[in-house]
Every structure is written in structure tokens, then in C-alpha cells.
Design an enzyme around this catalytic site. Structure first.
Site, PDB file in Angstrom:
ATOM      1  N   HIS A 272       0.836  -1.208   0.000  1.00  0.00           N
ATOM      2  CA  HIS A 272       0.000   0.000   0.000  1.00  0.00           C
ATOM      3  C   HIS A 272       0.867   1.253   0.000  1.00  0.00           C
ATOM      4  O   HIS A 272       1.815   1.389   0.772  1.00  0.00           O
ATOM      5  CB  HIS A 272      -1.021   0.000   1.133  1.00  0.00           C
ATOM      6  CG  HIS A 272      -0.466  -0.011   2.527  1.00  0.00           C
ATOM      7  ND1 HIS A 272      -0.108   1.143   3.193  1.00  0.00           N
ATOM      8  CD2 HIS A 272      -0.243  -1.026   3.395  1.00  0.00           C
ATOM      9  CE1 HIS A 272       0.307   0.831   4.413  1.00  0.00           C
ATOM     10  NE2 HIS A 272       0.244  -0.472   4.561  1.00  0.00           N
ATOM     11  N   ASP A 284       6.202   0.737   6.650  1.00  0.00           N
ATOM     12  CA  ASP A 284       4.763   0.520   6.499  1.00  0.00           C
ATOM     13  C   ASP A 284       4.163   1.604   5.610  1.00  0.00           C
ATOM     14  O   ASP A 284       3.713   2.631   6.118  1.00  0.00           O
ATOM     15  CB  ASP A 284       4.103   0.529   7.876  1.00  0.00           C
ATOM     16  CG  ASP A 284       2.643   0.154   7.842  1.00  0.00           C
ATOM     17  OD1 ASP A 284       2.213  -0.465   6.857  1.00  0.00           O
ATOM     18  OD2 ASP A 284       1.923   0.475   8.810  1.00  0.00           O
ATOM     19  N   GLU A 318      -4.884   1.898   2.423  1.00  0.00           N
ATOM     20  CA  GLU A 318      -5.003   0.732   3.297  1.00  0.00           C
ATOM     21  C   GLU A 318      -5.145   1.148   4.752  1.00  0.00           C
ATOM     22  O   GLU A 318      -5.876   0.535   5.523  1.00  0.00           O
ATOM     23  CB  GLU A 318      -3.776  -0.176   3.126  1.00  0.00           C
ATOM     24  CG  GLU A 318      -3.858  -1.493   3.905  1.00  0.00           C
ATOM     25  CD  GLU A 318      -3.306  -1.429   5.316  1.00  0.00           C
ATOM     26  OE1 GLU A 318      -3.490  -2.401   6.069  1.00  0.00           O
ATOM     27  OE2 GLU A 318      -2.683  -0.410   5.694  1.00  0.00           O
ATOM     28  N   GLU A 319      -4.437   2.208   5.141  1.00  0.00           N
ATOM     29  CA  GLU A 319      -4.337   2.546   6.563  1.00  0.00           C
ATOM     30  C   GLU A 319      -5.653   2.997   7.181  1.00  0.00           C
ATOM     31  O   GLU A 319      -5.944   2.657   8.318  1.00  0.00           O
ATOM     32  CB  GLU A 319      -3.279   3.638   6.778  1.00  0.00           C
ATOM     33  CG  GLU A 319      -1.841   3.198   6.493  1.00  0.00           C
ATOM     34  CD  GLU A 319      -1.313   2.182   7.477  1.00  0.00           C
ATOM     35  OE1 GLU A 319      -2.087   1.705   8.333  1.00  0.00           O
ATOM     36  OE2 GLU A 319      -0.121   1.846   7.398  1.00  0.00           O
ATOM     37  N   ASP A 346       3.470  -6.394   3.419  1.00  0.00           N
ATOM     38  CA  ASP A 346       3.003  -5.322   4.311  1.00  0.00           C
ATOM     39  C   ASP A 346       3.332  -5.678   5.756  1.00  0.00           C
ATOM     40  O   ASP A 346       2.503  -5.566   6.652  1.00  0.00           O
ATOM     41  CB  ASP A 346       1.496  -5.095   4.136  1.00  0.00           C
ATOM     42  CG  ASP A 346       0.996  -3.900   4.953  1.00  0.00           C
ATOM     43  OD1 ASP A 346       1.823  -3.073   5.363  1.00  0.00           O
ATOM     44  OD2 ASP A 346      -0.224  -3.816   5.196  1.00  0.00           O
ATOM     45  N   HIS A 416       3.476   2.787  12.585  1.00  0.00           N
ATOM     46  CA  HIS A 416       2.571   3.917  12.812  1.00  0.00           C
ATOM     47  C   HIS A 416       3.162   4.993  13.728  1.00  0.00           C
ATOM     48  O   HIS A 416       2.417   5.747  14.351  1.00  0.00           O
ATOM     49  CB  HIS A 416       1.236   3.446  13.399  1.00  0.00           C
ATOM     50  CG  HIS A 416       0.471   2.540  12.496  1.00  0.00           C
ATOM     51  ND1 HIS A 416      -0.746   1.967  12.878  1.00  0.00           N
ATOM     52  CD2 HIS A 416       0.714   2.081  11.244  1.00  0.00           C
ATOM     53  CE1 HIS A 416      -1.193   1.213  11.891  1.00  0.00           C
ATOM     54  NE2 HIS A 416      -0.315   1.263  10.888  1.00  0.00           N
TER      55      HIS A 416
END
Length: 459
Positions: A272, A284, A318-319, A346, A416
Site C-alpha cells: 500500500h 509501512d 489501506e491505513e 506489508d 505507525h
């Protein structure tokens, strides 16, 4: 037997191809340079942001430069949530006596009042504690979710799954009992001062019923918990001014090499392209995107012409919405495309350990017959399980889904958080992951899954 039961020449050809792919990845790969640009020249790529659109333009241009048979953009509308000015929080043990703690708004959260929010705190270990306490204990307070990731689980993704529900649905559930806000312990096995954001949902709550939600660093969570035990009357102050804007136009970025023998059979590789905004999204999922692009680069570099169509998809959103994955599956269904296999990266750019496969036992056994080819490259873990969020919507087509599984021990230090940066990615580990993915795609392309021996399209 290797290669789905082929002996002799085919086995030797497969081993030679693996060696070529790994050598090319480690000496002529482009993945690290691509990631350098995505991370250091563009940065965090939250859906709907300028940076996300810059990433679309950049990756499309780079795939076109590979000389693929086709490169295109697939339109998709995405949510646009903005963080605003940096969040601020402190623990007030008595009037005028405060300790600042690191926090960040959870993705999709509403803002606090302009002057901030100050309230008493009640600590819980999860949403299941709320009905035990009831409205009388919760109303007017900030709910502090403090269940940590389980350090005894070797698979850190299992530990993440064991507590991420409090981040995702904690605010929606606490609001039902009259809470005025929630603070959630970061999904991180390390003790540090970096709060980790992530998606959350208000469920069916109306806008007026929604309450602010923030993540607190693991050190901050421990301090808040200890202070609460010493003095349950403390106050917590939180200020954040994030907001949700109207949906924005964005795109999945797609490139493919057309199959020479079975062009109607599609193999998808992807990651992503969006990321959270605190770091630059290197692990990520910048790593997964450039590894996926590298698959096509390596196949072209070694002169392999695939029998099936091999397609890279860089999914958007995606997030905080999965809009890109859903749109891709929707269009594929409309066009009646036949997908044979989908592989997603991922889980970070760390040393590859193996793959997980979401498939029938029959297909899994065929895949296991290839495992010996990977063992010289220290790819040992072939398991049945999940694959990737973006390719999940394709599952009803009956294809084999797979996920690259790197070593996971350091992943949640960066996931994140502001620490998800380019310097945290090791060039060689990133390249080894790309080589492993390309090797698996090569075997799927050569042998397929449809014949009784798993050898359709044998060279």
C-alpha cells in the site's frame, strides 16, 4: 522433488533462476533507491494528502521507466483526515503540578474543544471492562485503555492482534457509557516515548456523540498508570485539532508484464502506497511497494518472460479505509479477470523468513513441494494463514493469497510512529525480501495451481 514434482532439468533450472534473481537483487536492485526517494523526498503519505499524490506520480513514472507492457492509474476516492497542529497532553497531579506525556491523535478521531479537554481518568484493560464499571463510574471521565501487547508471544503480530481492538473500537464503546475521551496505550512492545497512531472507528455514533481518541507512548502509559495508583484524583489534559474533510480523488498505481502463454491468468504483487503521517512510512509500507516494483524489474533484468500476466498494484488507502483494495477487487470482478495468485508485502522491510498462504490444503501441499528451493536463502517458514489486507477482497475469486513474512521482532517499534523512517530500513534485508518474492512469483508463473500436479505451463 522440487518444483511441484519435477525432477532433473526443471529442478536445476529453478535453482539457477533463484540464483540469478538473488544475485540481481543484491547487486543491481532498485528497491532501496526507490524507497529513499519515497521516504526522504516525499515523506509520509496519508490518504488524500499532497504527499500521497506525489507518490502516485513518482511510482507511475518509475514503473514506466522499467519498460512494462502497461502502466496505468486506477481512480479511487479516499478519506481525507488531517492531524493539524501537534497534539499536547499532560498529567495534573494537583493544581499547577503537571507532567507532559507524548500523545498523538488516532486516525479518524475528532478534535478536542479548542481549549483542550481536562477530566478525571479511569484505567481499564480493554473494552470488556466497560460494562463491569457501568455509566456511573465512566461518565464524564477519560477512559485509559492500558492493555499491553503480550511480550511472551514470539509472533509479534499475534501480540498486536491481542490488543488492537481497544485502539480501533475503544472510543465508540467508551462513548456509550458517557466518557468524554479515550487515551490508548500504543501498540508497541518497547518502552519508549513515541506514540503510535492507527485507525479507529466510531461505528454508528453520530458526529455529536463522538469523543476524542489519542494514543499515548508506552512510557507515558506506564507513568499515567503509576500516577493513577498513587492518586486516583489526578486530571488528564488533552488538546488536538484534527478533522475529517470531504473525500479526495486518488489512485491505485498499476503496472504489468503481459503473459506470453496464459495472459488471461493474472498474478498480483503489491503493497500500500499510503502511510501514516508521523514518520515517512518506510517500513509501512514503502518497503512493500518498492519490493513489489522490484519483482517486475528483476524478472526483466534476468530476461524471464512470464507465461502469465504479472501485475504490480500499489494500493491507496489501506491505513484508514482500504478503499484501494476494495476498488481493485470491484473492477477485477466487473472485468471478469481471472486472478491465479496474489502476494502482498506489508509487514516491514526486515529479513524475510518465509510466506503465509491463504489457500486450500491441496494448493498448500503443492507450494510446500517448492520449499527446498528457498532453504539455501534461509526462507524456512511456510505456513497457512493470512495474507494481506489489500488483496483480501480478491478472496472470493478462489485464488491463492500470500503474504511475505519478514522477521517481526523490531517491526512494532516503528509501526505507525515517527520512528518509521528510512534509516530504520536495512538495504540488504529489503533486497532479500524482494528476491524472495520474485522467486515465489516465478514458481507460481511457471507451474500454476490448476493441474493435478500443479504443473500447468511447465517450461
Amino acid at each position: 522433488m522440487i518444483g511441484g514434482g519435477v525432477r532433473g532439468t526443471a529442478q536445476e533450472e529453478d535453482a539457477r533462476m533463484f540464483r540469478e534473481l538473488y544475485t540481481s537483487a543484491l547487486t543491481e536492485g532498485k528497491s532501496y533507491d526507490w524507497l529513499n526517494y519515497l521516504s526522504n523526498q516525499i515523506g509520509g503519505r496519508l490518504s488524500g494528502s499532497v504527499q500521497a499524490e506525489q507518490a502516485v506520480t513518482y511510482t507511475k513514472k518509475e514503473m514506466e521507466a522499467l519498460g512494462l507492457d502497461r502502466v496505468w492509474l486506477q481512480p479511487v476516492m479516499v478519506p481525507k483526515w488531517v492531524r493539524g497542529t501537534p497534539e499536547f497532553a499532560y498529567i495534573e497531579s494537583e493544581p499547577g503540578v503537571t507532567n507532559n506525556v507524548p500523545v498523538c491523535a488516532l486516525g479518524g478521531s475528532v478534535a478536542t474543544p479548542a481549549g483542550g479537554l481536562k477530566a478525571s481518568v479511569i484505567e481499564v484493560q480493554g473494552v470488556e471492562d466497560l460494562p463491569k464499571l457501568g455509566r456511573s463510574e465512566i461518565e464524564g471521565k477519560i477512559v485509559f485503555y492500558n492493555r499491553p501487547m503480550d511480550p511472551t508471544l514470539i509472533n509479534t503480530f499475534e501480540a498486536y492482534s491481542g490488543c488492537v481492538d481497544q485502539r480501533y473500537s475503544g472510543a465508540a464503546e467508551a462513548a456509550k457509557y458517557g466518557a468524554v475521551g479515550v487515551v490508548v496505550r500504543s501498540m508497541n512492545l518497547s518502552l519508549d516515548d513515541h506514540p503510535h497512531t492507527g485507525s479507529m472507528s466510531y461505528g454508528e455514533l453520530t458526529l455529536s456523540e463522538r469523543i476524542p481518541a489519542a494514543a499515548i507512548s508506552t512510557k507515558g502509559a506506564d507513568l499515567l498508570s503509576t500516577t493513577l495508583k498513587l492518586n486516583p484524583q489526578i486530571q488528564f489534559f488533552l488538546r488536538q485539532n484534527c478533522r475529517q474533510l470531504p473525500d479526495a480523488q486518488s489512485y491505485n498505481v498499476i503496472g504489468e508484464i503481459r503473459g506470453s502463454a496464459f495472459p488471461e491468468e493474472v498474478i498480483v504483487i503489491g503493497g500500500h502506497l499510503d502511510s501514516w503521517d508521523l514518520g515517512d512510512g518506510s517500513h509501512d509500507d514503502g518497503a512493500g511497494c518498492v519490493q513489489s516494483m522490484e519483482v517486475l524489474h528483476l524478472l526483466k533484468k534476468v530476461g524471464y518472460r512470464p507465461k502469465r500476466t504479472i501485475r504490480v498494484v500499489l494500493f491507496m488507502n489501506e491505513e484508514n479505509g482500504l478503499r484501494g483494495g476494495l476498488k481493485y477487487a470491484e473492477v477485477a470482478k466487473e472485468k471478469k479477470e481471472k486472478h491465479l495468485f496474489a502476494l502482498e508485502s506489508d509487514a516491514g522491510g526486515f529479513t524475510p523468513r518465509g510466506f503465509s498462504f491463504d489457500c486450500s490444503l491441496e494448493d498448500y501441499n503443492r507450494i510446500l513441494s517448492w520449499k527446498k528451493l528457498f532453504e539455501p536463502y534461509l526462507i524456512h517458514e511456510f505456513t497457512r494463514g493470512g495474507s494481506g489486507a489489500d488483496i483480501g477482497p480478491l478472496k472470493d475469486q478462489g485464488l491463492v493469497l500470500s503474504g511475505l513474512r519478514p522477521d517481526s521482532q523490531r517491526y512494532f517499534e516503528h509501526h505507525h510512529a515517527e520512528t518509521d523512517t528510512f534509516d530504520a530500513v536495512n538495504k540488504r534485508e529489503l533486497e532479500l525480501g524482494a528476491a524472495a518474492m520474485t522467486s515465489l512469483v516465478y514458481l507460481v508463473d511457471r507451474y500454476g495451481f490448476t493441474s493435478p500436479t500443479g504443473l500447468q505451463g511447465q517450461q
